[in-house]
Design a protein around this motif. Structure first.
Motif, PDB file in Angstrom:
ATOM      1  N   HIS A  24       0.834  -1.202   0.000  1.00 17.48           N
ATOM      2  CA  HIS A  24       0.000   0.000   0.000  1.00 17.48           C
ATOM      3  C   HIS A  24       0.873   1.258   0.000  1.00 17.48           C
ATOM      4  N   ASP A  26       2.634   4.558   0.919  1.00 16.29           N
ATOM      5  CA  ASP A  26       3.150   5.072   2.196  1.00 16.29           C
ATOM      6  C   ASP A  26       3.502   3.998   3.224  1.00 16.29           C
ATOM      7  N   THR A  30       9.551   2.451  -0.927  1.00 17.48           N
ATOM      8  CA  THR A  30      10.706   3.210  -1.404  1.00 17.48           C
ATOM      9  C   THR A  30      11.788   3.290  -0.324  1.00 17.48           C
ATOM     10  N   THR A  31      11.353   3.527   0.909  1.00 14.48           N
ATOM     11  CA  THR A  31      12.309   3.629   2.018  1.00 14.48           C
ATOM     12  C   THR A  31      13.074   2.316   2.188  1.00 14.48           C
ATOM     13  N   ASN A 139       6.517  -3.621   8.388  1.00 16.88           N
ATOM     14  CA  ASN A 139       7.423  -2.461   8.453  1.00 16.88           C
ATOM     15  C   ASN A 139       7.035  -1.457   9.549  1.00 16.88           C
ATOM     16  N   LYS A 140       7.974  -0.585   9.850  1.00 12.73           N
ATOM     17  CA  LYS A 140       7.817   0.532  10.797  1.00 12.73           C
ATOM     18  C   LYS A 140       7.676   0.051  12.236  1.00 12.73           C
ATOM     19  N   ASP A 142       9.698   0.423  14.429  1.00 11.87           N
ATOM     20  CA  ASP A 142      10.271   1.455  15.305  1.00 11.87           C
ATOM     21  C   ASP A 142       9.230   2.453  15.787  1.00 11.87           C
ATOM     22  N   THR A 143       8.043   2.477  15.155  1.00 14.24           N
ATOM     23  CA  THR A 143       7.001   3.413  15.605  1.00 14.24           C
ATOM     24  C   THR A 143       6.144   2.813  16.716  1.00 14.24           C
ATOM     25  N   SER A 207      12.206  -2.531  10.322  1.00 16.67           N
ATOM     26  CA  SER A 207      12.057  -1.097  10.138  1.00 16.67           C
ATOM     27  C   SER A 207      12.940  -0.671   8.979  1.00 16.67           C
ATOM     28  N   ALA A 208      12.310  -0.122   7.949  1.00 18.32           N
ATOM     29  CA  ALA A 208      13.064   0.364   6.791  1.00 18.32           C
ATOM     30  C   ALA A 208      13.855   1.598   7.196  1.00 18.32           C
TER      31      ALA A 208
HETATM   32  P1  GDP Z   1       5.875   3.981  -0.311  1.00 16.85           P
HETATM   33  O1  GDP Z   1       4.757   4.854  -0.783  1.00 16.85           O
HETATM   34  O2  GDP Z   1       5.373   2.606   0.045  1.00 16.85           O
HETATM   35  O3  GDP Z   1       7.075   3.928  -1.207  1.00 16.85           O
HETATM   36  O4  GDP Z   1       6.333   4.584   1.112  1.00 16.85           O
HETATM   37  P2  GDP Z   1       7.619   5.467   1.462  1.00 16.85           P
HETATM   38  O5  GDP Z   1       8.842   4.638   1.432  1.00 16.85           O
HETATM   39  O6  GDP Z   1       7.590   6.702   0.652  1.00 16.85           O
HETATM   40  O7  GDP Z   1       7.333   5.801   2.995  1.00 16.85           O
HETATM   41  C1  GDP Z   1       6.231   6.590   3.412  1.00 16.85           C
HETATM   42  C2  GDP Z   1       6.573   7.339   4.681  1.00 16.85           C
HETATM   43  O8  GDP Z   1       6.822   6.416   5.754  1.00 16.85           O
HETATM   44  C3  GDP Z   1       7.845   8.168   4.571  1.00 16.85           C
HETATM   45  O9  GDP Z   1       7.648   9.371   5.269  1.00 16.85           O
HETATM   46  C4  GDP Z   1       8.889   7.319   5.244  1.00 16.85           C
HETATM   47  O10 GDP Z   1       9.934   8.082   5.810  1.00 16.85           O
HETATM   48  C5  GDP Z   1       8.093   6.618   6.318  1.00 16.85           C
HETATM   49  N1  GDP Z   1       8.665   5.288   6.666  1.00 16.85           N
HETATM   50  C6  GDP Z   1       8.925   4.262   5.810  1.00 16.85           C
HETATM   51  N2  GDP Z   1       9.437   3.227   6.495  1.00 16.85           N
HETATM   52  C7  GDP Z   1       9.511   3.593   7.777  1.00 16.85           C
HETATM   53  C8  GDP Z   1       9.940   2.939   8.986  1.00 16.85           C
HETATM   54  O11 GDP Z   1      10.377   1.792   9.009  1.00 16.85           O
HETATM   55  N3  GDP Z   1       9.830   3.648  10.155  1.00 16.85           N
HETATM   56  C9  GDP Z   1       9.348   4.922  10.186  1.00 16.85           C
HETATM   57  N4  GDP Z   1       9.288   5.524  11.380  1.00 16.85           N
HETATM   58  N5  GDP Z   1       8.927   5.564   9.084  1.00 16.85           N
HETATM   59  C10 GDP Z   1       9.012   4.915   7.900  1.00 16.85           C
END
Ligand code: GDP
Length: 362
Positions: A24, A26, A30-31, A139-140, A142-143, A207-208
């Motif tokens: 989905h 965000d 990409t991260t 993912n994430k 760490d949040t 966590s990416a």
């Molecule tokens: P995409 O649309 O799936 O490519 O998502 P993005 O890689 O652009 O990430 C969307 C938002 O989530 C960005 O602001 C990232 O910095 C944030 N984000 C992605 N992965 C992580 C994570 O592992 N931890 C945190 N805290 N934020 C993340």
């Protein structure tokens, strides 16, 4: 090309599995790719990764450095992983290879807090339909409230160093994801509990952002490929190339070019190729094979380096006359010592399949 031409020399080799990232918007696709590329580069070795057109190649050596004790190079003979850079399931669903998905394996990224969302379900549908093996990157992490980040470390160590309450909250989110997968017909579990990755989907908490859990993700991708896909990775690397067009792009000085992911054989300068186009197959001759220049050299006028030959798996830009009508998602084939008519027939029937699929999707 005639039927009396000598057979291609035997040069069987194992190619890199092609990995796609879905999920989905965000949720961190990409991260995650950036993190994998970035930490590979900061391992410091020259050749830690190779930037291709539309893809990044991470050699086994680098995967192993990043994954530490989780990937021992002596346990593997696949040469590494090729990550397709353009994330998203729209690109994935249009990217076919003979009889299936272009990607050999997929990562479905799910935000642990946000859980399953419409595009998560769409991604799973596509993977089910194409029979593509995948892992889920939860993912994430760490949040998670109270999380104590352990940059770059394997997940189990990181998990054990959390407070009971942080662990409890993460567990709740992970079990919800596992439950959602089960609702979609996938038997899933945390990856370290999965015995058979062909039957069960492994979930990797990571966590990416901080990189914790990425060693585990790489270990699962390598392990799954090595164990279940080795035979499919066996190719004749000097045989006539087969690939899929990612994009058709106008390039200054070259005219219309195609960005291609090559999954079989090789392409050489001057090869005759057949490319799927909007008005049927295009027969043309390779003028130049182009790779992006390393960033450090980007200030020079030229953005590309010419190469004589490319072997699968690889991403490559091909410059050739008459590519204006080439089509994203279409097959591309090198003719080499085969009959041109046969290759045109192959491309025509693959194009017909693509049209049927597109019609199915409405
Ligand atoms: P995409 O649309 O799936 O490519 O998502 P993005 O890689 O652009 O990430 C969307 C938002 O989530 C960005 O602001 C990232 O910095 C944030 N984000 C992605 N992965 C992580 C994570 O592992 N931890 C945190 N805290 N934020 C993340």
């Amino acid at each position: 090309a005639d039927a009396d031409a000598p057979p291609a020399t035997e040069s069987n080799a194992l190619r890199t599995p092609i990995v796609a990232v879905l999920g989905h918007v965000d949720h961190g696709k990409t991260t995650l790719l950036d993190k994998i590329r970035g930490s590979a580069v900061s391992e410091g070795e020259a050749g830690a990764i190779t930037q291709h057109i539309g893809a990044t190649a991470v050699p086994l050596e680098t995967v192993s450095q990043m994954a530490g004790s989780l990937v021992k190079p002596e346990d593997f003979d696949l040469p590494g992983l090729l990550f397709i850079d353009t994330p998203g399931h729209h690109s994935f669903s249009t990217l076919r290879s003979r009889g299936g998905a272009l990607a050999d394996i997929a990562i479905v990224v799910v935000d642990v807090n946000d859980g399953f969302q419409p595009q998560t379900l769409e991604a799973l549908d596509i993977l089910k339909r194409t029979g593509t093996p995948f892992v889920v990157a939860a993912n994430k992490i760490d949040t998670t409230p109270g999380w104590n980040p352990q940059d770059g470390s394997p997940i189990q160590g990181s998990y054990e160093s959390q407070s009971d309450s942080a662990r409890g909250r993460l567990d709740e989110n992970l079990y919800e994801i596992i439950g959602n997968l089960s609702d979609e017909g996938f038997s899933a579990d945390l990856y370290w509990r999965v015995q058979n990755f062909q039957k069960n989907v492994g979930v990797v908490p990571l966590s990416a952002m901080t990189g914790e859990g990425i060693p585990d993700l790489l270990a699962v991708l390598m392990g799954l490929s090595q164990r279940y896909m080795k035979e499919e990775m066996e190719i004749d690397i000097s045989g006539p190339g087969a690939g899929t067009v990612l994009e058709v792009k106008e390039e200054r000085g070259f005219g219309a070019t195609v960005d291609v992911v090559l999954y079989d054989g090789s392409v050489r300068e001057d090869d005759t190729i057949v490319v799927g186009g909007v008005n049927g197959p295009i027969v043309t001759e390779v003028r130049a094979l182009l790779q992006p220049r390393p960033n450090a050299e980007i200030r020079t006028e030229k953005r590309f380096d010419k190469v004589d030959e490319v072997r699968a798996a690889a991403g490559i830009k091909i410059a050739a006359p008459d590519l204006d009508d080439a089509m994203a998602g279409a097959p591309i084939r090198v003719v080499r010592d085969r009959s041109e008519e046969d290759v045109i027939d192959d491309v025509t029937s693959e194009l017909a399949e693509i049209e049927v699929d597109t019609a199915d999707e409405g």
